[in-house]
Design a protein around this motif. Structure first.
Motif, PDB file in Angstrom:
ATOM      1  N   ILE A  31      36.504  40.343  32.018  1.00  0.00           N
ATOM      2  CA  ILE A  31      35.981  39.310  32.314  1.00  0.00           C
ATOM      3  C   ILE A  31      37.179  38.651  34.258  1.00  0.00           C
ATOM      4  O   ILE A  31      35.874  39.268  34.993  1.00  0.00           O
ATOM      5  N   VAL A  35      35.423  40.247  37.941  1.00  0.00           N
ATOM      6  CA  VAL A  35      35.336  38.994  38.748  1.00  0.00           C
ATOM      7  C   VAL A  35      36.585  39.677  40.325  1.00  0.00           C
ATOM      8  O   VAL A  35      35.982  38.446  41.097  1.00  0.00           O
ATOM      9  N   THR A  36      37.570  39.259  40.146  1.00  0.00           N
ATOM     10  CA  THR A  36      38.327  39.980  40.735  1.00  0.00           C
ATOM     11  C   THR A  36      37.777  40.614  42.244  1.00  0.00           C
ATOM     12  O   THR A  36      37.678  40.846  43.076  1.00  0.00           O
ATOM     13  N   LEU A  38      34.400  41.945  42.363  1.00  0.00           N
ATOM     14  CA  LEU A  38      33.288  41.195  42.142  1.00  0.00           C
ATOM     15  C   LEU A  38      33.992  40.347  44.208  1.00  0.00           C
ATOM     16  O   LEU A  38      32.778  40.271  45.177  1.00  0.00           O
ATOM     17  N   VAL A  39      35.090  40.042  44.075  1.00  0.00           N
ATOM     18  CA  VAL A  39      35.153  38.907  44.913  1.00  0.00           C
ATOM     19  C   VAL A  39      36.253  40.039  46.210  1.00  0.00           C
ATOM     20  O   VAL A  39      36.131  39.817  47.539  1.00  0.00           O
ATOM     21  N   THR A 154      40.368  33.210  32.895  1.00  0.00           N
ATOM     22  CA  THR A 154      39.941  34.360  33.795  1.00  0.00           C
ATOM     23  C   THR A 154      39.778  34.060  34.993  1.00  0.00           C
ATOM     24  O   THR A 154      39.734  35.193  36.273  1.00  0.00           O
ATOM     25  N   VAL A 155      40.375  32.965  35.791  1.00  0.00           N
ATOM     26  CA  VAL A 155      39.550  32.605  36.661  1.00  0.00           C
ATOM     27  C   VAL A 155      41.496  31.646  37.103  1.00  0.00           C
ATOM     28  O   VAL A 155      40.876  29.950  38.032  1.00  0.00           O
ATOM     29  N   SER A 393      37.154  28.299  39.943  1.00  0.00           N
ATOM     30  CA  SER A 393      36.230  29.104  39.515  1.00  0.00           C
ATOM     31  C   SER A 393      36.591  29.637  41.365  1.00  0.00           C
ATOM     32  O   SER A 393      36.118  30.831  42.192  1.00  0.00           O
ATOM     33  N   TYR A 396      39.524  30.067  43.068  1.00  0.00           N
ATOM     34  CA  TYR A 396      40.421  31.950  42.724  1.00  0.00           C
ATOM     35  C   TYR A 396      39.256  32.617  43.639  1.00  0.00           C
ATOM     36  O   TYR A 396      39.771  33.394  44.426  1.00  0.00           O
ATOM     37  N   VAL A 397      38.161  32.264  44.085  1.00  0.00           N
ATOM     38  CA  VAL A 397      37.088  32.866  45.143  1.00  0.00           C
ATOM     39  C   VAL A 397      37.726  32.869  46.636  1.00  0.00           C
ATOM     40  O   VAL A 397      38.242  34.433  47.780  1.00  0.00           O
TER      41      VAL A 397
END
Length: 409
Positions: A31, A35-36, A38-39, A154-155, A393, A396-397
């Motif tokens: 995950i 996530v990374t 996708l960002v 994860t974030v 979250s 992180y983005v």
């Protein structure tokens, strides 16, 4: 009556239980990468193109070049004007970066892999190891508290550096191993983790302080003389990581103080700073003026150029929540678990260190190693965990877009 010679089949439920215990950290690692990725797709590279997260180039930013040069050719130190006549009169080289991570890259590259791929591989395996050791420290039982704790991991603030060609994931894994050693009552394991942490990054020196203090909260089954001996010996072995760093630099440059020389000459560091003054400098650093990606910027990229500011507020909130959680547990239960004491000491040290040493352009990646504080996050109320997950979250983005845009050093 069954035949006694008939072989007994292995207990399948027990095997499934072991698989289920191992699965959460692997899922968390997957995950974190998704996530990374996708960002990164929403980011803009230095040339205005989209970022290819799955390439090694996307993980190579600023200081990564120094770590790769150490892995490839070793250490060097020289006057900048010897090679760059128009440069200011300061010391240049790569002796401002520690060798634990690049030397491991050199070892892996001996298999025939490129230095860049080896560096990314080590970072990702270290991140997987981080989730695995954290999961063990959490008790390896999936529930709301442990599941939310892994989700926050994860974030985690600054966690984009866990995926980059930087020693942050490897150093953090070593700190978690150090905590695991203290929890298990193994001074050798804690000393080994501390030694690797020190060799990977200056922040790793916090392990020495924690191990010295461990005499007051660990090794409870031993008499005081033995507790003091274990704490002192493990701290001394951890300190050997710094001796190895110094020896490598001395062998290449002929100077034991090569690290201190370049820090003072090129970066104006080397003495203790006023932490609140350094926080102000870190908060006000003009990243958005210093560097902007080319072309028309999207709303996300435009608003990420100052993401270090909410990052500082989030890090302050995180350390305050950790302290509050520890205080509540001490009032209610009159004690903390051994691993909780170790994580508490490390988190406080990690938070303060960059502001005491002066790191106005890199404190956010140093603070990423506060990941070890997740050991205490599981003790927070569920609503606090959920709120922390939401804040992490969003941040992180923003910081990840800032990283992939080439703004963060």
């Amino acid at each position: 009556m069954p035949d006694s010679a008939t072989p007994v089949e292995p207990a399948r439920p027990a095997r499934r239980d072991r698989v289920h215990r191992l699965l959460p950290p692997v899922v968390a690692w997957v995950i974190a990468n998704l996530v990374t990725w996708l960002v990164a797709k929403q980011s803009v590279a230095a040339d205005g193109s989209a970022v290819a997260f799955w390439s090694t180039d996307a993980r190579d930013r600023w200081d990564s070049a120094h770590y790769l040069s150490i892995a490839h050719t070793g250490y060097e130190m020289f006057w900048c004007r010897e090679r760059h006549p128009d440069f200011r009169d300061v010391i240049c080289g790569n002796v401002a970066w520690f060798p634990g991570y690049p030397m491991s890259v050199r070892v892996v590259s001996a298999t025939g892999l490129s230095y860049e791929f080896s560096a990314v591989l080590i970072a990702e395996l270290s991140l997987l190891g981080m989730f695995a050791v954290l999961w063990w420290l959490l008790g390896a039982r999936l529930g709301w508290s442990t599941g939310l704790t892994l989700a926050i991991g994860t974030v985690f603030p600054g966690g984009v550096y866990f995926h980059a060609i930087f020693p942050i994931a490897t150093g953090t894994l070593a700190l978690l191993v150090c905590i695991a050693g203290v929890k298990r009552g193994s001074w050798a394991l804690s000393a080994a983790g501390g030694c690797v942490a020190v060799a990977c990054h200056p922040v790793g020196a916090v392990a020495i302080g924690m191990l010295l203090l461990s005499a007051f909260f660990a090794w409870q089954g031993d008499p005081w003389p033995r507790r003091l001996a274990k704490a002192g010996l493990s701290a001394a072995v951890a300190g050997c990581g710094l001796i190895w760093v110094k020896w490598l630099m001395w062998r290449a440059t002929g100077r034991w103080d090569a690290y201190e020389v370049i820090q003072e000459s090129s970066y104006g560091q080397g003495e203790l700073r006023r932490p609140f003054e350094e926080m102000g400098k870190a908060y006000g650093f003009p990243f958005s003026d210093w560097y902007r990606p080319e072309g028309q910027l999207s709303w996300l990229v435009e608003h990420s150029l100052a993401a270090h500011r909410p990052q500082l507020w989030l890090n302050i909130a995180f350390i305050l929540l950790i302290l509050a959680t520890a205080a509540v547990r001490l009032v209610r239960n009159r004690r903390l678990e051994v691993e909780e004491w170790a994580a508490l000491v490390l988190v406080v040290e990690i938070f303060l260190l960059p502001f005491l040493a002066g790191a106005e352009m890199s404190w956010y990646r140093n603070h990423a190693q506060m990941f070890v504080g997740l050991v205490l996050v599981r003790r927070m109320p569920r609503w606090v965990q959920v709120a922390l997950l939401a804040c992490c979250s969003i941040q992180y983005v923003l910081l990840t877009v800032m990283f992939f845009g080439g703004v963060l050093v």
